[in-house]
Design an enzyme around this catalytic site. Structure first.
Site, PDB file in Angstrom:
ATOM      1  N   ASN A  94      50.910  10.857  64.235  1.00  0.00           N
ATOM      2  CA  ASN A  94      50.544  11.432  62.928  1.00  0.00           C
ATOM      3  C   ASN A  94      49.885  10.422  61.989  1.00  0.00           C
ATOM      4  O   ASN A  94      49.137  10.822  61.098  1.00  0.00           O
ATOM      5  CB  ASN A  94      51.818  12.005  62.283  1.00  0.00           C
ATOM      6  CG  ASN A  94      51.621  12.352  60.827  1.00  0.00           C
ATOM      7  OD1 ASN A  94      51.035  13.377  60.492  1.00  0.00           O
ATOM      8  ND2 ASN A  94      52.085  11.469  59.932  1.00  0.00           N
ATOM      9  N   SER A 146      42.394  17.075  63.134  1.00  0.00           N
ATOM     10  CA  SER A 146      41.965  17.684  61.859  1.00  0.00           C
ATOM     11  C   SER A 146      40.841  18.676  62.163  1.00  0.00           C
ATOM     12  O   SER A 146      40.065  18.465  63.104  1.00  0.00           O
ATOM     13  CB  SER A 146      41.437  16.605  60.915  1.00  0.00           C
ATOM     14  OG  SER A 146      40.741  17.215  59.834  1.00  0.00           O
ATOM     15  N   TYR A 159      35.926   9.525  59.790  1.00  0.00           N
ATOM     16  CA  TYR A 159      37.133  10.333  60.000  1.00  0.00           C
ATOM     17  C   TYR A 159      36.882  11.438  61.041  1.00  0.00           C
ATOM     18  O   TYR A 159      37.694  11.675  61.936  1.00  0.00           O
ATOM     19  CB  TYR A 159      37.549  10.930  58.650  1.00  0.00           C
ATOM     20  CG  TYR A 159      38.840  11.689  58.646  1.00  0.00           C
ATOM     21  CD1 TYR A 159      40.066  11.036  58.710  1.00  0.00           C
ATOM     22  CD2 TYR A 159      38.857  13.085  58.550  1.00  0.00           C
ATOM     23  CE1 TYR A 159      41.259  11.737  58.681  1.00  0.00           C
ATOM     24  CE2 TYR A 159      40.043  13.795  58.516  1.00  0.00           C
ATOM     25  CZ  TYR A 159      41.243  13.115  58.579  1.00  0.00           C
ATOM     26  OH  TYR A 159      42.430  13.820  58.561  1.00  0.00           O
ATOM     27  N   SER A 162      36.767   9.973  64.437  1.00  0.00           N
ATOM     28  CA  SER A 162      38.104   9.584  64.917  1.00  0.00           C
ATOM     29  C   SER A 162      38.894  10.815  65.362  1.00  0.00           C
ATOM     30  O   SER A 162      39.553  10.799  66.399  1.00  0.00           O
ATOM     31  CB  SER A 162      38.866   8.817  63.825  1.00  0.00           C
ATOM     32  OG  SER A 162      39.309   9.684  62.794  1.00  0.00           O
ATOM     33  N   LYS A 163      38.815  11.902  64.597  1.00  0.00           N
ATOM     34  CA  LYS A 163      39.613  13.091  64.929  1.00  0.00           C
ATOM     35  C   LYS A 163      38.994  13.866  66.102  1.00  0.00           C
ATOM     36  O   LYS A 163      39.720  14.449  66.916  1.00  0.00           O
ATOM     37  CB  LYS A 163      39.770  13.983  63.692  1.00  0.00           C
ATOM     38  CG  LYS A 163      40.588  13.325  62.565  1.00  0.00           C
ATOM     39  CD  LYS A 163      42.008  12.978  63.002  1.00  0.00           C
ATOM     40  CE  LYS A 163      42.869  12.539  61.838  1.00  0.00           C
ATOM     41  NZ  LYS A 163      44.265  12.247  62.234  1.00  0.00           N
ATOM     42  N   ILE A 192      45.792  20.532  53.686  1.00  0.00           N
ATOM     43  CA  ILE A 192      47.231  20.664  53.497  1.00  0.00           C
ATOM     44  C   ILE A 192      47.628  19.869  52.247  1.00  0.00           C
ATOM     45  O   ILE A 192      47.112  18.761  52.028  1.00  0.00           O
ATOM     46  CB  ILE A 192      47.988  20.085  54.723  1.00  0.00           C
ATOM     47  CG1 ILE A 192      47.432  20.657  56.046  1.00  0.00           C
ATOM     48  CG2 ILE A 192      49.495  20.313  54.605  1.00  0.00           C
ATOM     49  CD1 ILE A 192      47.553  22.140  56.255  1.00  0.00           C
TER      50      ILE A 192
HETATM   51  N1  LIG Z   1      46.660  16.404  54.447  1.00  0.00           N
HETATM   52  C1  LIG Z   1      45.707  17.076  55.069  1.00  0.00           C
HETATM   53  O1  LIG Z   1      45.102  17.984  54.515  1.00  0.00           O
HETATM   54  C2  LIG Z   1      45.367  16.753  56.488  1.00  0.00           C
HETATM   55  C3  LIG Z   1      44.418  17.567  57.121  1.00  0.00           C
HETATM   56  C4  LIG Z   1      44.081  17.309  58.441  1.00  0.00           C
HETATM   57  C5  LIG Z   1      44.686  16.264  59.103  1.00  0.00           C
HETATM   58  N2  LIG Z   1      45.593  15.475  58.459  1.00  0.00           N
HETATM   59  C6  LIG Z   1      46.184  14.380  59.235  1.00  0.00           C
HETATM   60  O2  LIG Z   1      47.587  14.439  59.136  1.00  0.00           O
HETATM   61  C7  LIG Z   1      48.135  13.128  59.241  1.00  0.00           C
HETATM   62  C8  LIG Z   1      49.069  12.866  58.075  1.00  0.00           C
HETATM   63  O3  LIG Z   1      48.315  12.925  56.882  1.00  0.00           O
HETATM   64  P1  LIG Z   1      48.957  13.121  55.429  1.00  0.00           P
HETATM   65  O4  LIG Z   1      48.106  14.094  54.740  1.00  0.00           O
HETATM   66  O5  LIG Z   1      50.410  13.343  55.512  1.00  0.00           O
HETATM   67  O6  LIG Z   1      48.590  11.690  54.799  1.00  0.00           O
HETATM   68  P2  LIG Z   1      49.511  10.509  54.237  1.00  0.00           P
HETATM   69  O7  LIG Z   1      48.573   9.460  53.760  1.00  0.00           O
HETATM   70  O8  LIG Z   1      50.514  11.038  53.310  1.00  0.00           O
HETATM   71  O9  LIG Z   1      50.281  10.022  55.558  1.00  0.00           O
HETATM   72  C9  LIG Z   1      49.751   9.155  56.496  1.00  0.00           C
HETATM   73  C10 LIG Z   1      50.827   8.143  56.819  1.00  0.00           C
HETATM   74  O10 LIG Z   1      50.327   7.257  57.822  1.00  0.00           O
HETATM   75  C11 LIG Z   1      50.761   5.957  57.492  1.00  0.00           C
HETATM   76  N3  LIG Z   1      49.910   4.944  58.103  1.00  0.00           N
HETATM   77  C12 LIG Z   1      48.658   4.613  57.729  1.00  0.00           C
HETATM   78  N4  LIG Z   1      48.214   3.598  58.496  1.00  0.00           N
HETATM   79  C13 LIG Z   1      49.200   3.293  59.372  1.00  0.00           C
HETATM   80  C14 LIG Z   1      49.337   2.330  60.406  1.00  0.00           C
HETATM   81  N5  LIG Z   1      48.345   1.469  60.684  1.00  0.00           N
HETATM   82  N6  LIG Z   1      50.498   2.285  61.099  1.00  0.00           N
HETATM   83  C15 LIG Z   1      51.517   3.145  60.809  1.00  0.00           C
HETATM   84  N7  LIG Z   1      51.436   4.077  59.824  1.00  0.00           N
HETATM   85  C16 LIG Z   1      50.290   4.157  59.122  1.00  0.00           C
HETATM   86  C17 LIG Z   1      50.688   5.917  55.972  1.00  0.00           C
HETATM   87  O11 LIG Z   1      51.443   4.836  55.427  1.00  0.00           O
HETATM   88  C18 LIG Z   1      51.213   7.276  55.599  1.00  0.00           C
HETATM   89  O12 LIG Z   1      52.602   7.278  55.434  1.00  0.00           O
HETATM   90  C19 LIG Z   1      46.937  12.174  59.304  1.00  0.00           C
HETATM   91  O13 LIG Z   1      46.647  11.860  60.652  1.00  0.00           O
HETATM   92  C20 LIG Z   1      45.811  13.006  58.721  1.00  0.00           C
HETATM   93  O14 LIG Z   1      44.555  12.589  59.168  1.00  0.00           O
HETATM   94  C21 LIG Z   1      45.946  15.695  57.158  1.00  0.00           C
END
Ligand SMILES: NC(=O)c1ccc[n+]([C@@H]2O[C@H](COP(=O)([O-])OP(=O)(O)OC[C@H]3O[C@@H](n4cnc5c(N)ncnc54)[C@H](O)[C@@H]3O)[C@@H](O)[C@H]2O)c1
Length: 251
Positions: A94, A146, A159, A162-163, A192
């Site tokens: 994640n 994503s 991004y 990567s995804k 989200i």
């Molecule tokens: N929020 C959205 O709308 C959304 C949409 C599509 C995909 N995503 C994906 O969902 C996942 C979670 O996103 P989120 O929205 O909760 O974001 P977020 O920034 O709240 O959470 C991401 C977490 O990853 C941690 N992180 C970053 N780099 C890291 C590393 N090198 N090693 C370990 N941990 C690391 C961060 O500290 C953070 O806690 C991500 O992969 C994001 O791309 C989110």
């Protein structure tokens, strides 16, 4: 056992201090799993808070800070899991970051950091987890991709790449390990509510809502529900798939 389908299972969730990772960790614990919470060192305190919530549910909640891009740190996390839990059944890749910029102005640092965390991190954690899962001859890996990896987005070439890479990686590895009873799937969230999307401007948010047939942002718990399904035996015949949780953006 029916109410706790993941009882006796151990899960590792990366990037679990907040947002989607936290919701996923708590959902898996509510299904009965012991959960190891990974995040970067700066997230240790928040992870400890999530671990406390998991222990309050009667499950093991452990914290393993590590950078998903650092192979030696991730290998150490896996050793810790095997020594403290004896097994690893579920890996949720994640952890993810964004560094948005129009391509003409994108720096190599912005490109490399996003590819490193989102794609290389997924590779390193999966490779390390497979050592244990291949011996066990069972496991479920869920990669958080994503919709941007499917449809692209201006200002997010790094991004999106990567995804999109995570999705292709999911399918390749799913084919590689299926014979060992290990499943690999991806979840592609749309927009989200989370710290990541809190950064969006009002204008960007308005434009986005027009693209979402269900006309609202999703909740982290709605993504966690699908991850929970893919983690357990209810999805035993599903591998190599991408499940969109996006209010209908991609259809
Ligand atoms: N929020 C959205 O709308 C959304 C949409 C599509 C995909 N995503 C994906 O969902 C996942 C979670 O996103 P989120 O929205 O909760 O974001 P977020 O920034 O709240 O959470 C991401 C977490 O990853 C941690 N992180 C970053 N780099 C890291 C590393 N090198 N090693 C370990 N941990 C690391 C961060 O500290 C953070 O806690 C991500 O992969 C994001 O791309 C989110």
């Amino acid at each position: 056992m029916k109410d706790l389908p993941l009882q006796t299972k151990t899960a590792l969730v990366t990037g679990a201090r907040r947002g989607l990772g936290k919701a996923i960790a708590l959902r898996l614990a509510r299904s009965g799993a012991d959960v190891v919470l990974n995040d970067i060192a700066a997230g240790q305190e928040e992870c400890e808070g999530v671990a406390e919530e998991i222990r309050a549910l009667g499950r093991k909640g452990l914290v393993a800070t590590a950078d998903v891009c650092a192979a030696d740190q991730i290998n150490e996390v896996m050793e810790k899991i095997v020594s403290e839990c004896g097994r690893l059944d579920i890996l949720v890749n994640n952890a993810g970051i964004t560094r948005d910029m129009l391509l003409a102005r994108m720096t190599e640092e912005q490109w490399d950091s996003v590819l490193n965390v989102n794609l290389k991190g997924t590779f390193l954690c999966t490779r390390a987890a497979l050592k244990t899962m291949l011996k066990q001859r069972s496991g479920s890996i869920i990669n958080i991709a994503s919709v941007v990896g499917l449809m692209g987005n201006a200002g997010q070439a790094n991004y999106a790449a990567s995804k999109g890479g995570v999705i292709a990686f999911t399918k390749a590895v799913a084919k590689e390990v299926a014979s060992r009873n290990i499943r690999v799937n991806a979840v592609a969230p749309g927009f989200i509510i989370s710290p990541m999307t809190d950064k969006l401007s009002e204008e960007a948010r308005r434009r986005l809502l027009c693209l979402i047939p269900l006309a609202r942002l999703g909740k982290p718990e709605e993504v966690a529900e699908v991850v929970n399904f893919l983690a357990g035996d209810a999805s035993a015949y599903i591998t190599g798939q991408v499940v969109n949780v996006d209010g209908g953006m991609v259809m």
